[in-house]
Design a protein around this motif. Structure first.
Motif, PDB file in Angstrom:
ATOM      1  N   VAL A  44      37.021  41.452  34.710  1.00  0.00           N
ATOM      2  CA  VAL A  44      39.037  41.096  34.995  1.00  0.00           C
ATOM      3  C   VAL A  44      38.915  42.530  35.738  1.00  0.00           C
ATOM      4  CG1 VAL A  44      41.289  41.390  33.717  1.00  0.00           C
ATOM      5  CG2 VAL A  44      39.609  40.275  32.799  1.00  0.00           C
ATOM      6  N   MET A  45      38.826  44.076  35.547  1.00  0.00           N
ATOM      7  CA  MET A  45      39.029  45.514  35.752  1.00  0.00           C
ATOM      8  C   MET A  45      37.829  45.064  37.544  1.00  0.00           C
ATOM      9  SD  MET A  45      37.067  48.699  35.770  1.00  0.00           S
ATOM     10  CE  MET A  45      35.172  48.069  36.284  1.00  0.00           C
ATOM     11  N   ILE A  46      36.934  44.459  38.077  1.00  0.00           N
ATOM     12  CA  ILE A  46      36.532  44.337  39.457  1.00  0.00           C
ATOM     13  C   ILE A  46      37.559  43.476  40.217  1.00  0.00           C
ATOM     14  CG2 ILE A  46      35.073  42.980  40.627  1.00  0.00           C
ATOM     15  CD1 ILE A  46      33.704  45.970  39.070  1.00  0.00           C
ATOM     16  N   VAL A  47      37.634  42.616  39.164  1.00  0.00           N
ATOM     17  CA  VAL A  47      38.522  41.214  40.625  1.00  0.00           C
ATOM     18  C   VAL A  47      40.045  41.841  40.496  1.00  0.00           C
ATOM     19  CG1 VAL A  47      40.194  38.765  39.972  1.00  0.00           C
ATOM     20  CG2 VAL A  47      38.066  39.070  39.401  1.00  0.00           C
ATOM     21  N   ARG A  48      40.923  42.634  39.547  1.00  0.00           N
ATOM     22  CA  ARG A  48      42.161  43.933  40.142  1.00  0.00           C
ATOM     23  C   ARG A  48      41.929  44.629  41.469  1.00  0.00           C
ATOM     24  NH1 ARG A  48      44.250  43.341  33.391  1.00  0.00           N
ATOM     25  NH2 ARG A  48      45.314  40.996  34.202  1.00  0.00           N
ATOM     26  N   LEU A  70      41.775  47.401  47.664  1.00  0.00           N
ATOM     27  CA  LEU A  70      41.662  49.281  47.978  1.00  0.00           C
ATOM     28  C   LEU A  70      39.647  48.228  48.331  1.00  0.00           C
ATOM     29  CD1 LEU A  70      42.591  50.538  44.566  1.00  0.00           C
ATOM     30  CD2 LEU A  70      43.739  50.839  46.737  1.00  0.00           C
ATOM     31  N   LEU A  71      38.971  47.637  48.115  1.00  0.00           N
ATOM     32  CA  LEU A  71      37.952  47.448  48.823  1.00  0.00           C
ATOM     33  C   LEU A  71      37.443  46.555  48.077  1.00  0.00           C
ATOM     34  CD1 LEU A  71      36.080  50.468  45.872  1.00  0.00           C
ATOM     35  CD2 LEU A  71      36.099  50.458  48.144  1.00  0.00           C
ATOM     36  N   GLY A  72      36.126  46.061  49.258  1.00  0.00           N
ATOM     37  CA  GLY A  72      35.562  44.544  49.426  1.00  0.00           C
ATOM     38  C   GLY A  72      34.647  44.254  48.397  1.00  0.00           C
ATOM     39  N   TYR A  73      33.994  43.035  48.487  1.00  0.00           N
ATOM     40  CA  TYR A  73      32.934  42.927  48.058  1.00  0.00           C
ATOM     41  C   TYR A  73      31.975  43.907  47.786  1.00  0.00           C
ATOM     42  CZ  TYR A  73      35.474  38.355  47.550  1.00  0.00           C
ATOM     43  OH  TYR A  73      36.045  37.297  47.623  1.00  0.00           O
ATOM     44  N   ILE A 100      30.675  38.905  42.180  1.00  0.00           N
ATOM     45  CA  ILE A 100      32.067  39.311  42.376  1.00  0.00           C
ATOM     46  C   ILE A 100      33.158  38.359  42.850  1.00  0.00           C
ATOM     47  CG2 ILE A 100      33.848  40.803  43.325  1.00  0.00           C
ATOM     48  CD1 ILE A 100      31.487  42.858  43.688  1.00  0.00           C
ATOM     49  N   LYS A 101      32.411  37.928  44.235  1.00  0.00           N
ATOM     50  CA  LYS A 101      33.322  36.452  44.711  1.00  0.00           C
ATOM     51  C   LYS A 101      33.273  35.503  44.288  1.00  0.00           C
ATOM     52  CE  LYS A 101      30.996  37.025  49.477  1.00  0.00           C
ATOM     53  NZ  LYS A 101      30.233  36.784  50.408  1.00  0.00           N
ATOM     54  N   ASN A 102      31.974  34.684  43.020  1.00  0.00           N
ATOM     55  CA  ASN A 102      32.213  34.560  42.219  1.00  0.00           C
ATOM     56  C   ASN A 102      33.650  34.657  41.262  1.00  0.00           C
ATOM     57  OD1 ASN A 102      30.373  32.584  43.357  1.00  0.00           O
ATOM     58  ND2 ASN A 102      28.947  33.013  42.035  1.00  0.00           N
ATOM     59  N   ALA A 131      30.904  45.926  44.675  1.00  0.00           N
ATOM     60  CA  ALA A 131      28.831  45.989  44.525  1.00  0.00           C
ATOM     61  C   ALA A 131      28.414  47.779  44.367  1.00  0.00           C
ATOM     62  CB  ALA A 131      28.371  45.053  45.165  1.00  0.00           C
ATOM     63  N   GLU A 132      28.372  48.193  45.263  1.00  0.00           N
ATOM     64  CA  GLU A 132      27.886  49.437  45.749  1.00  0.00           C
ATOM     65  C   GLU A 132      28.695  49.872  44.406  1.00  0.00           C
ATOM     66  OE1 GLU A 132      28.014  50.799  49.068  1.00  0.00           O
ATOM     67  OE2 GLU A 132      27.220  49.240  50.398  1.00  0.00           O
ATOM     68  N   LYS A 133      30.198  49.879  44.290  1.00  0.00           N
ATOM     69  CA  LYS A 133      30.190  52.113  43.344  1.00  0.00           C
ATOM     70  C   LYS A 133      30.148  51.373  41.968  1.00  0.00           C
ATOM     71  CE  LYS A 133      34.800  52.956  41.759  1.00  0.00           C
ATOM     72  NZ  LYS A 133      36.116  52.539  41.892  1.00  0.00           N
ATOM     73  N   TYR A 134      29.640  49.925  41.242  1.00  0.00           N
ATOM     74  CA  TYR A 134      29.511  49.656  39.710  1.00  0.00           C
ATOM     75  C   TYR A 134      28.696  49.173  39.968  1.00  0.00           C
ATOM     76  CZ  TYR A 134      34.291  50.037  39.319  1.00  0.00           C
ATOM     77  OH  TYR A 134      35.597  50.629  39.437  1.00  0.00           O
ATOM     78  N   LYS A 135      27.398  49.303  41.174  1.00  0.00           N
ATOM     79  CA  LYS A 135      25.769  49.395  40.248  1.00  0.00           C
ATOM     80  C   LYS A 135      25.955  47.434  40.699  1.00  0.00           C
ATOM     81  CE  LYS A 135      24.170  53.330  40.108  1.00  0.00           C
ATOM     82  NZ  LYS A 135      25.803  54.644  40.745  1.00  0.00           N
TER      83      LYS A 135
END
Length: 188
Positions: free
Chosen positions: A10-14, A20-23, A38-40, A27-31
């Motif tokens: 939920v945090m990533i999707v929001r 603020l950031l793209g896919y 993330i797209k799914n 992905a890089e930020k949260y490894k």
């Protein structure tokens, strides 16, 4: 594949929907290894809301007909795995790939095979099977002999078929006399 908590999803999707950031950056930020994950999550969130992200992988068993319908939908429409999963209410798009692989390797019968290891027998069943009468054992033995005979016939047939395919003329020439002698017997 890594398992992520519902709150994390939920945090990533929001964060993505906030713009603020793209896919890729998320992905890089949260490894996270793949942006596809993330797209799914974003697609599931848009389709089903927060509850869609909370869906757990269930042990639901899908019918063969349902699996064939899903595969047919992909073939007819050219939809992606994610789009197809959303259309049919599935939470695990890679599962569709697994169904497709099984179907290509073994046909519709392969889609009917249960997942995992077969259940272990109860002790009662084992005790019961050891107390078979000699008549039951004989029947079982006869079944096994019959199965062996059928397998022998199948192997012999396949050997002859292979020999014929490799050299049809030579095979027919070698067996010509046998066929002629059999035809004379039948014509008398």
């Amino acid at each position: 594949m890594a398992k992520y908590s519902d709150e994390f999803k939920v945090m990533i999707v929001r964060e993505y929907l906030a713009g603020l950031l793209g896919y890729k950056r998320l992905a890089e930020k949260y490894k996270i290894k793949s942006t596809t994950q993330i797209k799914n999550w974003v697609l599931v969130y848009k389709e089903y809301g927060v509850e869609g992200l909370f869906r757990k992988e269930s042990n639901e068993v899908y019918s063969v007909q349902f699996k064939l319908d899903v595969l047919s939908f992909i073939k007819r429409t050219g939809a992606s795995l994610t789009e197809t999963a959303l259309h049919f209410g599935l939470t695990n798009p890679p599962m569709i790939s697994s169904w497709n692989k099984k179907f290509l390797e073994g046909g519709a019968e392969a889609l009917d095979q249960p997942r995992g290891r077969p259940a272990m027998f109860d002790k009662a069943k084992n005790v019961k099977s050891t107390q078979l009468t000699s008549k039951d054992e004989m029947t079982r033995e006869q079944k096994l002999e019959r199965e062996n005979e059928l397998l022998r016939l199948e192997v012999a047939y396949l050997k002859k078929l292979k020999a014929f395919q490799m050299d049809p003329d030579g095979y027919l020439e070698r067996h010509k006399q046998r066929y002629h002698s059999n035809s004379r017997i039948n014509s008398d």
